[in-house]
Each structure stands twice: as C-alpha cells, then as structure tokens.
Design a protein around this motif. Structure first.
Motif, PDB file in Angstrom:
ATOM      1  N   ALA A   1       0.832  -1.209   0.000  1.00 50.43           N
ATOM      2  CA  ALA A   1       0.000   0.000   0.000  1.00 50.43           C
ATOM      3  C   ALA A   1       0.864   1.257   0.000  1.00 50.43           C
ATOM      4  N   LEU A   2       1.947   1.241   0.788  1.00 51.36           N
ATOM      5  CA  LEU A   2       2.828   2.415   0.844  1.00 51.36           C
ATOM      6  C   LEU A   2       3.609   2.576  -0.458  1.00 51.36           C
ATOM      7  N   LYS A   3       4.010   1.462  -1.059  1.00 55.57           N
ATOM      8  CA  LYS A   3       4.749   1.515  -2.324  1.00 55.57           C
ATOM      9  C   LYS A   3       3.853   2.051  -3.439  1.00 55.57           C
ATOM     10  N   LYS A   4       2.606   1.584  -3.468  1.00 57.29           N
ATOM     11  CA  LYS A   4       1.662   2.031  -4.492  1.00 57.29           C
ATOM     12  C   LYS A   4       1.390   3.531  -4.384  1.00 57.29           C
ATOM     13  N   ALA A   5       1.358   4.045  -3.151  1.00 57.79           N
ATOM     14  CA  ALA A   5       1.129   5.475  -2.934  1.00 57.79           C
ATOM     15  C   ALA A   5       2.376   6.311  -3.206  1.00 57.79           C
ATOM     16  N   GLY A   6       3.544   5.663  -3.340  1.00 54.99           N
ATOM     17  CA  GLY A   6       4.771   6.371  -3.692  1.00 54.99           C
ATOM     18  C   GLY A   6       5.542   6.929  -2.508  1.00 54.99           C
ATOM     19  N   PHE A   7       5.258   6.454  -1.290  1.00 55.24           N
ATOM     20  CA  PHE A   7       5.924   6.991  -0.105  1.00 55.24           C
ATOM     21  C   PHE A   7       7.297   6.377   0.149  1.00 55.24           C
ATOM     22  N   LEU A   8       7.595   5.241  -0.463  1.00 58.40           N
ATOM     23  CA  LEU A   8       8.870   4.581  -0.217  1.00 58.40           C
ATOM     24  C   LEU A   8       9.967   5.058  -1.164  1.00 58.40           C
ATOM     25  N   THR A   9       9.607   5.817  -2.177  1.00 60.61           N
ATOM     26  CA  THR A   9      10.584   6.313  -3.138  1.00 60.61           C
ATOM     27  C   THR A   9      11.188   7.610  -2.628  1.00 60.61           C
ATOM     28  N   ARG A  10      12.523   7.661  -2.583  1.00 61.52           N
ATOM     29  CA  ARG A  10      13.204   8.876  -2.142  1.00 61.52           C
ATOM     30  C   ARG A  10      13.158   9.886  -3.270  1.00 61.52           C
ATOM     31  N   ASP A  11      12.735  11.104  -2.981  1.00 58.50           N
ATOM     32  CA  ASP A  11      12.660  12.155  -3.992  1.00 58.50           C
ATOM     33  C   ASP A  11      14.079  12.649  -4.285  1.00 58.50           C
ATOM     34  N   PRO A  12      14.603  12.428  -5.495  1.00 57.41           N
ATOM     35  CA  PRO A  12      16.009  12.744  -5.769  1.00 57.41           C
ATOM     36  C   PRO A  12      16.280  14.203  -6.105  1.00 57.41           C
ATOM     37  N   ARG A  13      15.239  15.023  -6.215  1.00 57.66           N
ATOM     38  CA  ARG A  13      15.459  16.407  -6.648  1.00 57.66           C
ATOM     39  C   ARG A  13      16.239  17.200  -5.616  1.00 57.66           C
ATOM     40  N   MET A  14      17.274  17.880  -6.079  1.00 56.80           N
ATOM     41  CA  MET A  14      18.115  18.682  -5.210  1.00 56.80           C
ATOM     42  C   MET A  14      18.231  20.091  -5.801  1.00 56.80           C
ATOM     43  N   VAL A  15      18.701  21.024  -4.983  1.00 60.40           N
ATOM     44  CA  VAL A  15      18.926  22.381  -5.455  1.00 60.40           C
ATOM     45  C   VAL A  15      20.131  22.372  -6.386  1.00 60.40           C
ATOM     46  N   GLU A  16      19.994  23.044  -7.534  1.00 57.99           N
ATOM     47  CA  GLU A  16      21.092  23.107  -8.490  1.00 57.99           C
ATOM     48  C   GLU A  16      22.186  24.028  -7.963  1.00 57.99           C
ATOM     49  N   ARG A  17      23.433  23.634  -8.176  1.00 62.14           N
ATOM     50  CA  ARG A  17      24.534  24.408  -7.613  1.00 62.14           C
ATOM     51  C   ARG A  17      24.731  25.717  -8.371  1.00 62.14           C
ATOM     52  N   LYS A  18      25.297  26.706  -7.674  1.00 63.75           N
ATOM     53  CA  LYS A  18      25.599  27.995  -8.275  1.00 63.75           C
ATOM     54  C   LYS A  18      26.821  27.839  -9.178  1.00 63.75           C
ATOM     55  N   LYS A  19      26.759  28.430 -10.377  1.00 66.45           N
ATOM     56  CA  LYS A  19      27.862  28.341 -11.332  1.00 66.45           C
ATOM     57  C   LYS A  19      28.777  29.564 -11.208  1.00 66.45           C
ATOM     58  N   TYR A  20      30.044  29.344 -11.520  1.00 62.04           N
ATOM     59  CA  TYR A  20      31.045  30.407 -11.501  1.00 62.04           C
ATOM     60  C   TYR A  20      30.688  31.460 -12.553  1.00 62.04           C
ATOM     61  N   GLY A  21      30.789  32.738 -12.203  1.00 58.62           N
ATOM     62  CA  GLY A  21      30.491  33.817 -13.144  1.00 58.62           C
ATOM     63  C   GLY A  21      29.021  34.154 -13.248  1.00 58.62           C
ATOM     64  N   HIS A  22      28.182  33.518 -12.437  1.00 56.66           N
ATOM     65  CA  HIS A  22      26.747  33.794 -12.428  1.00 56.66           C
ATOM     66  C   HIS A  22      26.331  34.176 -11.012  1.00 56.66           C
ATOM     67  N   PRO A  23      25.307  35.034 -10.877  1.00 55.12           N
ATOM     68  CA  PRO A  23      24.862  35.382  -9.529  1.00 55.12           C
ATOM     69  C   PRO A  23      24.097  34.244  -8.842  1.00 55.12           C
ATOM     70  N   LYS A  24      23.451  33.382  -9.629  1.00 58.41           N
ATOM     71  CA  LYS A  24      22.731  32.224  -9.090  1.00 58.41           C
ATOM     72  C   LYS A  24      23.037  31.029  -9.981  1.00 58.41           C
ATOM     73  N   ALA A  25      22.266  29.968  -9.882  1.00 63.02           N
ATOM     74  CA  ALA A  25      22.553  28.764 -10.658  1.00 63.02           C
ATOM     75  C   ALA A  25      22.468  29.021 -12.164  1.00 63.02           C
ATOM     76  N   ARG A  26      21.433  29.734 -12.609  1.00 62.95           N
ATOM     77  CA  ARG A  26      21.264  29.988 -14.044  1.00 62.95           C
ATOM     78  C   ARG A  26      21.146  31.471 -14.386  1.00 62.95           C
ATOM     79  N   ARG A  27      20.892  32.276 -13.407  1.00 62.41           N
ATOM     80  CA  ARG A  27      20.730  33.712 -13.637  1.00 62.41           C
ATOM     81  C   ARG A  27      22.041  34.300 -14.125  1.00 62.41           C
ATOM     82  N   SER A  28      21.966  35.188 -15.125  1.00 67.60           N
ATOM     83  CA  SER A  28      23.137  35.899 -15.623  1.00 67.60           C
ATOM     84  C   SER A  28      23.050  37.368 -15.220  1.00 67.60           C
ATOM     85  N   PHE A  29      24.189  38.027 -15.254  1.00 71.34           N
ATOM     86  CA  PHE A  29      24.195  39.455 -14.981  1.00 71.34           C
ATOM     87  C   PHE A  29      23.500  40.176 -16.127  1.00 71.34           C
TER      88      PHE A  29
END
Length: 165
Positions: free
Chosen positions: A132-160
């Motif tokens: 029942a828990l597997k069918k509802a999707g509670f046993l799956t670890r959510d892999p989404r993470m915050v994207e890292r900040k890139k060099y030369g950018h103020p944020k991960a994708r934002r440009s000056f």
C-alpha cells in the motif's frame, strides 16, 4: 513427443521449478518485522538536504519531532498533513506513536524526510503494509536537489544584466 501447452509444462519437463511455484513459496514465508528490544522499528528518511531518524511503536497516535509535538514543530497544516500521509493511507493514525529527530534543510524538506522515514519504518514494523505504501509512492526517495551555483553567475542559471554600452 508430447505437445507443451504452457511455459509451466515446459519448465516441469525440464525439471525447473515454475515461477508461480516459487512465488507462492515466497508468499507462504511471511516477512518478519524488524523490531528492537523496546518493540520499535527504526528507519532513516531523506529529502533535499534534510535527514530524519524515525522510531515507530504501538501507541495512541502521538507524534513528536525533535522532542516537540507535531503541532508545535510544523506550524503549517500542509506540512503536518504531509507527515501524516503514510499513516492515513494504511489507517494507523490512532494506533502508532512516532518519535523522530530531523536535521538539515528547511521545514518543507524536513517534512518530506519525516514522511519518507515514517513510510520506511512502517514497512519494518508491519511488512504487510509495504504494498500500500509503495503504491502510494511513499517509499521512493525524492532525488530532486537544489542546483549548484555556477562560476560567473549570480545564481545557478541567472546571468548578470547585459549592457550594450
């Protein structure tokens, strides 16, 4: 030579146990709960940068997080609902006490980590709840993470801001 009607007949002719026979043998041997000396089940849950350690035992439905009741720790009702989803799914909201510690991340990530750990602990506590828990999707670890900040950018994708002159 005799004609074979199914794969099971072919397996018997070859002397190999059929897949359904082994599945029924596995179903006959029930999975034992993984409990400690106090009768608790333990599991770890993760979400974003948050990690939770969850202990589950028989009780009256009391939930404590880092020593505080759930109403105090998660003031937003959405976060409380998120934590209690596995219990509501398997109809054990008033039968099981939960004690957990959580660290890292923000409140939303912590609520997701507690939910993941609670679902895993419930499968160790009562293995028949796993489907029942597997069918509802509670046993799956959510892999989404915050994207890292890139060099030369103020944020991960934002440009000056571009300046022509």
């Amino acid at each position: 030579m005799a004609e074979r009607k199914s794969l099971a007949d072919l397996g018997q002719a070859m002397g190999v146990a059929s897949a359904t026979g082994s599945a029924s043998a596995a179903a006959a041997a029930p999975v034992k709960p993984k409990l400690d000396a106090q009768g608790r089940a333990y599991a770890t849950g993760r979400r974003k940068d948050a990690t939770s350690r969850v202990w589950v035992k028989r009780g009256k439905g009391k939930i404590t997080i880092n020593g505080k009741p759930i109403e105090t720790y998660f003031a937003r009702s959405v976060l409380r609902m998120l934590v209690q989803q596995p219990l509501v799914t398997v109809n054990r909201a008033t039968e099981i006490d939960i004690d957990c510690t959580v660290s890292g991340g923000g409140l939303s990530g912590q609520a997701g980590a507690v939910r993941h750990g609670l679902a895993r602990a419930l499968t160790y506590f009562e293995p028949e709840l796993r489907s029942a828990l597997k069918k509802a999707g509670f046993l799956t670890r959510d892999p989404r993470m915050v994207e890292r900040k890139k060099y030369g950018h103020p944020k991960a994708r934002r440009s000056f801001q571009f300046s022509k002159r």
